[in-house]
Scaffold this motif. Sequence first.
Motif, PDB file in Angstrom:
ATOM      1  N   GLY A 288       0.359  -1.791   0.587  1.00 26.97           N
ATOM      2  CA  GLY A 288      -0.039   0.474   0.438  1.00 26.97           C
ATOM      3  C   GLY A 288       0.458   0.637  -0.381  1.00 26.97           C
TER       4      GLY A 288
ATOM      5  N   SER B  88      -2.228  -3.646   1.689  1.00 28.77           N
ATOM      6  CA  SER B  88      -2.294  -4.489   0.753  1.00 28.77           C
ATOM      7  C   SER B  88      -1.489  -3.952  -0.481  1.00 28.77           C
ATOM      8  CB  SER B  88      -4.384  -4.898   0.322  1.00 28.77           C
ATOM      9  OG  SER B  88      -3.948  -5.286   1.938  1.00 28.77           O
TER      10      SER B  88
ATOM     11  N   LEU C 256      -1.480  -2.868  -4.548  1.00 28.19           N
ATOM     12  CA  LEU C 256      -2.222  -1.902  -5.073  1.00 28.19           C
ATOM     13  C   LEU C 256      -2.252  -2.539  -6.257  1.00 28.19           C
ATOM     14  CD1 LEU C 256      -0.850   1.704  -3.617  1.00 28.19           C
ATOM     15  CD2 LEU C 256      -3.055   0.199  -2.721  1.00 28.19           C
TER      16      LEU C 256
ATOM     17  N   SER D 196      -7.016  -1.284  -4.579  1.00 26.65           N
ATOM     18  CA  SER D 196      -6.188  -1.965  -3.974  1.00 26.65           C
ATOM     19  C   SER D 196      -6.462  -3.433  -3.673  1.00 26.65           C
ATOM     20  CB  SER D 196      -6.664  -1.790  -2.850  1.00 26.65           C
ATOM     21  OG  SER D 196      -5.484  -2.411  -1.367  1.00 26.65           O
TER      22      SER D 196
END
Length: 1197
Positions: free
Chosen positions: A923, A945, A947, A962
């Motif tokens: 992220g 998480s 992208l 995401s």
Amino acid sequence: MEEVLPSGLLEICVLAGAPRERVEDAYQLLQKEEKNFPPLDPEVLSVFVPPFISKEEIQATNINSSNFNKTKRRSFRKKKERPKLENLKNPNGEQKASDTEDISVPKDIDLIGLPQLCFPGGLYITSESKEDHIHFLVFTDVCGNRTYGVVAQYYQPIQDGYISSNGQAHRESVRTTKAFGWFVPFAICVISRYPYFNALKDCLSCLLVHLTPRRDLDVDDRIKEFAAKLSLIPSPPPGTLHLIFNMKPLQIVFPSREDPDSPIIDLDLHLPLLCFKPEQVLQEAEDLILINIDNGDITHSKSSVDEAVIPDVPSQAAETFIKRVESLQLHYDLELCHLSSSTDFIELQMRRRAWQQKLNTKVQQITLQLIVNIFREVKDHLNYEHRVFNSEEFLKTRAHGDQPFYKKVLETHIFHSFLKARLNRRMDAFAQLELSTQSEEDRLNSMLDSPRRLTVEKMASKRFNPQYMISKRMVISMPNLQDIRSHDSPARTSSLRRSETERAVKLSSKSISTFKIPEIHFPLMSQCVHTYYTDFINHLTRAINILQHDNSALLARYYYLRGLIGLMQGKLLDALSDFQNLYKTDIRIFPTDLVRKVVENMPPFERSLADRKPELKRLISQVMEKQREVIKVDDHVKNFKLPKTHMQLDDFVKRIQESGIIKDIDTIHRLFDALTVGHQKQIDPETFKDFYNYWKDTEAEAQEVNLPHTVLEHLDTNECVYKLSCSVKTNFGVGKIAMTQKRLFLLTEGRPGYVEITTFRNIEDVKSTTVAFLLLRIPTLRIKSVSKKEVFEANLKTECDLWHLMVKEMWAGKKMADDHKDPQYIQQALTNVLLMDAVAGALQSSKTIYAASKLSYFDKMKNEVPMMVPKTTSETLKHKINPSVGETFPQAVDVLLYTPGHLDAGDKIEDARPKLWCALSEGKVIVFDASTWTIQQHCFKVGSSKLTCMVMVEQSQVWIGSQDTIIYIINTHSMSCNKQLNDHRSHVMDIIAENRNSVSSEAYSCSLDGTVIAWNISTLKVNRRFQLPCKNLTAIKLHNNRLWCCTGSCILVVTTNGSPWQEMKIEENLKDVCSYFLCFQLFPEGDQVWTSCLGSSDLYIWNATDLSRTPQKIHLQDCSEITCMIKVKNQMWIGGRGLSQGKTRGKIYVIDAEKKTVEKELVGHADTVKALCSAEDRYVLSGSGREEGKIAIWKVE
């Protein structure tokens, strides 16, 4: 439910004064003796604690008793220490009614010492009335939690035998022949969890108007009515919405805090500047400090004998602060002198408040800039991976006169909290201002991770202190990269840190909005409270309906308030819906803890109703999942200390990273090998200490290098002297050989002069040899330059072998940097050279040179495995940048987005520059200034998480998809994520924006489960949602009002409403070739659809009007995988990986879309090309996988 709701403005209201019987006694003595009476002991006379309606009324009406958390309350009585509450008498001396027995006070409010604080000068009966007086209190518990008190003192008369202490007259049988006029003081204290000093002062001023003597209304009733009003007023949410309440006769303004992390500012910040000189304001003190504003005196608890020397604030920061304070306009009368006189009191009040707010903002900005100037360079001595601060080295970099200040501050708890915030990478006010005032030199250094040395520019500033200013370029478009000297660090207009800090940031004028709270009617019954809440919600609903959606920040504040009042009214589902709207208006003010507590305490029936609504069920799931996912943040801070035990490799890596010398793991491994030559593979503490001290001593010595002006004028402003030899004899004269990141030159002795030896680019050959001198053979370094016929020779003696290694490494690093258009290579070579020098200085053994050679990375690479850059690649490649600079290892570039610059009225200059957005792992997003390729915004996170996609839907919004199912919306002005779209239930895979008349009106997003959502960009509402019959939806494109969807097994064409139009299944057309579509691209001009398949090196081109036709095939030679593709002009750029010179490399194939032929095969990455994006069709930018993690910039022809 009431135990989870937030408090209103009022926690408790107290009436304090002397008990009636003591006043009577004192009055009688005064009548007899006619002299001053000693002070009376004040006591709590009445306590007013919400709620102010009975439980029976609450149960009869659909409202919560609301603002006040009963579980946190207790009686204020203590065993044998306090009088029983029921024994408290009212000001008339009568026993309190039984209803006061149920009164309880918040558990963290102590009433024992409060009466004395209400009368800090003592409680005296006076012979004349005094003006009403207001003072302020701040209560801090052992945990640092604060509550705030505002106290109003007023006087009631005792005259002619009457005591009128509460507004009612009572006849007393006082035998006297002479009537005296006497007055007794009372105090009303309002305690709140919010520091509304001015607002509560105004409120108490309104109350005092109604407490004039000899009125027939009981004082307690008046105060109770007053307290009830305050208890029903909520604190406004963070932002620019202030609340206004008509307290009669004044309009009371309750300002909001600027952002969730900022305090409420409701006092006049310029008052200390009126009382004291700026120099006095900067004075530090310890222990208890007493400031007498009336006399202008400052005293503290330490006696003069024990008083330690109080260190001064660092001189340069103090000087800047003083100059800025002196430029402030602190006198409101001067502001008024040129304005017309106001005939409206409310207007006059609002004008004064606006002036004060503007001045407060300036004072805050000046003070924040002072803090930034003092602690800006703390970040240079932090190790984020291991959370280490090297305080010793930080202190060494401070000016001698400033060191006492820093030594004192570094020991404080507040500095420790500051370090935690920095190590947590909090983007708070300090970080934002530090970033916005960062010099161009610092931005470049952060890109290249250069060892700390004084640049030529800083040497000049240190020597001559000229007042240069940074020149700003109003960049609207992409720069011509031919003008960028990618092989060198670009020279820049000279700038100095001091002028940079004096320049300061322009204050952004934020327009303030107000919302008027409805009237509260009395008598206070449940129905009146219900009506008040209903009116409040109706007013908010009307404001929401009127407001334009482009003002989402104000809309969020209305939703927040309506949700809060809905909770008070017991409308839980409506309140949750309002809080859910914050995701699409301003997620920063979402009250996570409050919503979670509400959900946990919801009655089963209402919880079941919430679960029937998909949007509320989703909200509840997200909030409760966040609670389960909460992991305690590792916020420890270590001070760097030298190791005391032997270190294996892993421990050595950690220790070196903590020291701040280098972070790259591969380089540290080579350093470990160098320091363990001839020994077992572990490093003892003494060797580490010797190496560390030599490195730091060399660094400190370099800071003291002071080249004369005649030398500086030959060097670029960004050049640094990294290494100086001893004085040696050369064929160019006697002097010291100096090494910068660009060249070698001779600093001649006698009158210091400059003789250029060579630039690293122009070196043709380097040799270490010997020359005969009498019977000796003297080691000599020979350097042959392309541009000079004469070979440079230096009799370096014992230094010769080391200089030979260092010059060869710099030469090889420079060649790599030029070939690959990557300036970081020269910085890496420079680091290797400095490590060689430190290893040689630390070991001092016969194997010193052999050990240092272990760090000769680029020279060995050039000799052992030379990697030639193909000519086509070299001609097309313009520049390379590293988004993972400063990290311990590279990170894959998952997504790239280029956004063009624009400059509208009122925009900051930073908004005028084009930007490159780079999504890394977990992220993380880094934003580059695409006009200079320097980092504009250091890493910020959106989730944790991977992208998957980024798109600019309009000039102020970038949407980021995401794998955590959320679309994050970034405000391009504040560079922060303040909105989220949470309607997907699977990985968000792609986002596209529909452009109508060059304006984006609708955006489409898709998720892996086959869901497609059409969004209204301005309102962020879902226009349409449909489900495709296929799963594994990985990408979508929009063309001719049709959505083209890649679902792995097929290419599906649907209308924008989801109706099927065309379909091409892989099993029907390519079943013998591949089984899964990996990516696709439309080429509208040729009615073509280009596709690639998993594990295939072939491209398939389909007829867009008839997908049933057999596709054309283009084979990509030496390609093993195709990962991405984009259309640029009439070309298709295909990214992937394949073989080059016998190794697997990241490759880009440029294909003529009309001829269907490969025009170029570009090999510019060491790992797979993961992402491609176009910059105005003039450049293509490519990002590679985690083995390299770099971005290449290619010229489009």
